[in-house]
Each structure stands twice: as C-alpha cells, then as structure tokens.
Design an enzyme around this catalytic site. Structure first.
Site, PDB file in Angstrom:
ATOM      1  N   LYS A  91     -20.594   8.323  -7.006  1.00  0.00           N
ATOM      2  CA  LYS A  91     -20.054   8.568  -5.817  1.00  0.00           C
ATOM      3  C   LYS A  91     -18.792   9.310  -6.140  1.00  0.00           C
ATOM      4  O   LYS A  91     -18.470  10.309  -5.256  1.00  0.00           O
ATOM      5  CB  LYS A  91     -19.671   7.074  -5.105  1.00  0.00           C
ATOM      6  CG  LYS A  91     -20.783   6.377  -4.484  1.00  0.00           C
ATOM      7  CD  LYS A  91     -20.156   5.069  -4.252  1.00  0.00           C
ATOM      8  CE  LYS A  91     -21.682   4.418  -4.046  1.00  0.00           C
ATOM      9  NZ  LYS A  91     -21.521   2.894  -3.919  1.00  0.00           N
ATOM     10  N   GLN A 136     -18.015  -2.287  -3.606  1.00  0.00           N
ATOM     11  CA  GLN A 136     -19.094  -2.378  -4.136  1.00  0.00           C
ATOM     12  C   GLN A 136     -19.832  -3.826  -4.364  1.00  0.00           C
ATOM     13  O   GLN A 136     -19.275  -4.708  -4.660  1.00  0.00           O
ATOM     14  CB  GLN A 136     -18.948  -1.734  -5.425  1.00  0.00           C
ATOM     15  CG  GLN A 136     -20.205  -1.595  -6.065  1.00  0.00           C
ATOM     16  CD  GLN A 136     -21.284  -0.331  -5.672  1.00  0.00           C
ATOM     17  OE1 GLN A 136     -20.677   0.566  -5.028  1.00  0.00           O
ATOM     18  NE2 GLN A 136     -22.380  -0.238  -5.891  1.00  0.00           N
ATOM     19  N   ASP A 159     -20.132   1.918   4.877  1.00  0.00           N
ATOM     20  CA  ASP A 159     -21.516   1.521   4.516  1.00  0.00           C
ATOM     21  C   ASP A 159     -22.210   0.961   5.622  1.00  0.00           C
ATOM     22  O   ASP A 159     -23.716   0.875   5.702  1.00  0.00           O
ATOM     23  CB  ASP A 159     -21.273  -0.110   3.828  1.00  0.00           C
ATOM     24  CG  ASP A 159     -21.279   0.117   2.492  1.00  0.00           C
ATOM     25  OD1 ASP A 159     -21.993   1.170   1.805  1.00  0.00           O
ATOM     26  OD2 ASP A 159     -20.425  -0.602   1.761  1.00  0.00           O
TER      27      ASP A 159
HETATM   28  N1  GUN Z   1     -24.331  -2.020  -3.869  1.00  0.00           N
HETATM   29  C1  GUN Z   1     -25.714  -1.111  -3.950  1.00  0.00           C
HETATM   30  N2  GUN Z   1     -25.971  -0.636  -2.882  1.00  0.00           N
HETATM   31  C2  GUN Z   1     -24.599  -0.633  -2.301  1.00  0.00           C
HETATM   32  C3  GUN Z   1     -24.386   0.068  -1.029  1.00  0.00           C
HETATM   33  O1  GUN Z   1     -25.042   1.003  -0.650  1.00  0.00           O
HETATM   34  N3  GUN Z   1     -23.064  -0.238  -0.877  1.00  0.00           N
HETATM   35  C4  GUN Z   1     -22.258  -1.312  -1.539  1.00  0.00           C
HETATM   36  N4  GUN Z   1     -21.256  -1.411  -0.587  1.00  0.00           N
HETATM   37  N5  GUN Z   1     -22.531  -1.849  -2.489  1.00  0.00           N
HETATM   38  C5  GUN Z   1     -23.883  -1.582  -2.937  1.00  0.00           C
END
Ligand code: GUN
Length: 327
Positions: A91, A136, A159
């Site tokens: 990211k 996360q 998200d």
């Molecule tokens: N963990 C795995 N995929 C995601 C996601 O799309 N968002 C978040 N916040 N955690 C994750």
C-alpha cells in the site's frame, strides 16, 4: 464524424467518476493475453491498477492546481502478522507512486490494547490532514476488531467496512465508500469487458470484507447471485452452474476443474504461501487439475485481485479527500 458518446460508468463507479476517475481501457494485446498454452484469458489486475495509479497522479496535479488537497491515508498496523506487513508495504509503495501521502503507525502486539487503539483512532479522526484511516486486520488476539472499526469517523472509512457505508451498499446505494477488494473486482471485470447482467454468479465465501459486499455489488449489476460458504453442501454442483465464480473462501486450492463449467469467468481472491514457498490462490490454476483451459478467463495470483484492492483504496482515499470543502 459524430463525436463519441461520453462513456457511462457502471453504477458502482459513479462516486469515483464524480472525482474524475474512469474505468481504464485495456489495449487489445493485454485483453488477448491467455494462460500459457490455453484459451483462458488472463484478467490482468496489475495493468488496470497501474492505469488507476496514473489517473491518481494526473488528478492530484489537477486538484492541486485548483487549491485541492493531496489525499492522505494513515494505516494502523498492530501486531506482527507477516502477511499484513507485506500488504501494508505494498500500500505504501502504491500510494507513493500515485503521488498520495501515506503514513503507517506500527504498534507491537505487546503494546496493543483496545483502549490504546481507540485513542489512536480518536486522534486520527480529529486530524484535519488525515483523509482516510485503515486499521489493518487481523488485529492481535483478544482485540475486538468491530469495536475498533466502529470508532472510525465514517467519512474516513476508506475500507468501506462501517455500517454507514456497508448499509448504503445493502440498500443499493453506491454513494458511500465501497469495500476495496469487491470494488476492485468489479472494476477489473468492467475494464476487461466481462458482462454481468443476467449472468449467474456464485460467490464462495461470506465474509464482511469480501463475500457479502461482493454479492451486493454483483446484484447491483443485475447478476443472479448465490453465496456459498463453509456449510454449503455439494459446492461443485453449485459453482458448475455459474457463469462467474468468485473464490473468496480463504482456502488454498479449494476449487479445481470439477468446480467450473466450460467458459466460466473465475476470480481468485485467495493468496496463500504453499510449503514450497510459491504463492497460490483459492483456485487451482493449472491445466491438469485446475481451471486453466476450461475457464474463459481467470485472475492470476499474484497480479489479479491484489493490486486492484490497493488501487481502490487510492480511489476511496481520493474520494474522501476531495469530498471535503476546500480549506
Ligand atoms: N486485511 C486484509 N484485507 C484487508 C482490507 O482490505 N482492509 C483491512 N483493514 N484489513 C485487511
């Protein structure tokens, strides 16, 4: 010659379109790429994600010229989950490439408490320079994720996990932030010209992050949707009926040749490390026992859904930033 009609975005893309994004065009050579030695098309997510990154770069320059802000994401990474560390690193790289700002707050498992996380989220909610907050998942054992997520300001929920955004989606309203993985899959299918209207789609997995919102997005495009899960009996009989199979069960190589009909479009959300160190998805992508040569199109692992998820995080962060009044 008559001017080309402006492209109308699908409903799920209208919020992004309002901020200047468009569903990327795919050149014929990329569109025609097939899994080696087969007629199964590769649904290249990296290409589409790169095109969206380029759009971000151009839009950020344009908005800056108009006094708009550079979108900023803060990721809260609590604990030492190795897969999460890789995702968060990816990211950061994609945000930098897009010309967006991002910051990662790392908190060791031993320092992670519910109260501490709620206080971090509260501070990020109050910060005017922060447009998006991403906690996360998974969080360290014992920390209730739903409590932490619910503390995020819905306007900063990039998200799309909060009830304010998920509720809109459940009502068929696409004006909120859409969860990034299913949103990315929809954009990938649209970019590759996969028709959805009246098609039978089976979503394997019912998670709040992928399966449930995926089913709602497909419904929004008039697919006939079935959601399968761990208690579904005779999964293969169900998926064999599908024109589109979305594999989001979180189980390595769950779906093989016997699970798809000839010509189906298969989207693989899984990402697992095998004992030989290689990556695989929820779908067996080989010719011998898997869907290559039988499916008409397949997302690769890696390079399919993964980059699209991050690209949609960029789009959601941009939408959060550019929805704010100019300061
Ligand atoms: N963990 C795995 N995929 C995601 C996601 O799309 N968002 C978040 N916040 N955690 C994750």
């Amino acid at each position: 010659m008559a001017a080309a009609a402006p492209r109308v975005s699908p409903r799920f893309f209208r919020r992004a379109q309002a901020h200047g994004f468009c569903v990327p065009d795919i050149p014929a050579d990329v569109r025609a790429k097939c899994v080696a030695g087969t007629s199964t098309r590769v649904l290249d997510g990296r290409f589409v994600a790169d095109a969206l990154v380029a759009q971000c770069g151009a839009l950020v320059a344009q908005k800056k010229g108009q006094g708009g802000r550079v979108p900023k994401l803060v990721v809260v990474l609590a604990g030492e989950d190795p897969a999460s560390a890789v995702y968060v690193g990816n990211k950061e790289k994609m945000f930098a490439k897009a010309g967006f700002e991002s910051e990662t707050l790392k908190i060791a498992s031993c320092d992670t408490t519910l109260e501490g996380l709620l206080s971090v989220v509260g501070e990020l909610n109050a910060r005017a320079d922060v447009d998006g907050i991403l906690v996360q998942l998974p969080l360290p054992a014992g920390i209730p994720a739903h409590v932490v997520l619910a503390a995020i300001d819905p306007r900063k929920d990039v998200d799309g996990f909060l009830k304010e955004n998920m509720g809109l989606l459940a009502l068929g309203d696409f004006s909120g932030a859409l969860p990034c993985t299913p949103f990315g899959i929809m954009v990938l299918l649209a970019a590759h010209g996969i028709p959805l209207e009246s098609k039978r789609a089976v979503v394997v997995g019912r998670s709040n992050i992928v399966g449930k919102p995926m089913s709602l997005l497909l419904l929004g495009e008039d697919s006939t949707v079935t959601v399968a899960h761990s208690r579904t009996t005779d999964l293969a009989a169900l998926t064999r009926e599908a024109d589109i199979v979305i594999a989001a069960a979180g189980r390595p190589l769950l779906l093989g040749k016997e699970h798809v009909k000839a010509g189906a479009v298969v989207v693989d959300v899984g990402m697992h490390r095998k004992s030989d160190g290689k990556l695989c998805g929820d779908v067996d992508a080989t010719f011998e026992t898997g869907v290559a040569g039988k499916a008409s199109a397949l997302t690769p692992v890696p390079g399919g859904v993964g980059p699209m998820t991050i690209a949609m995080l960029l789009v959601n962060t941009a939408a959060a930033a550019w929805s704010k009044p100019l300061s």
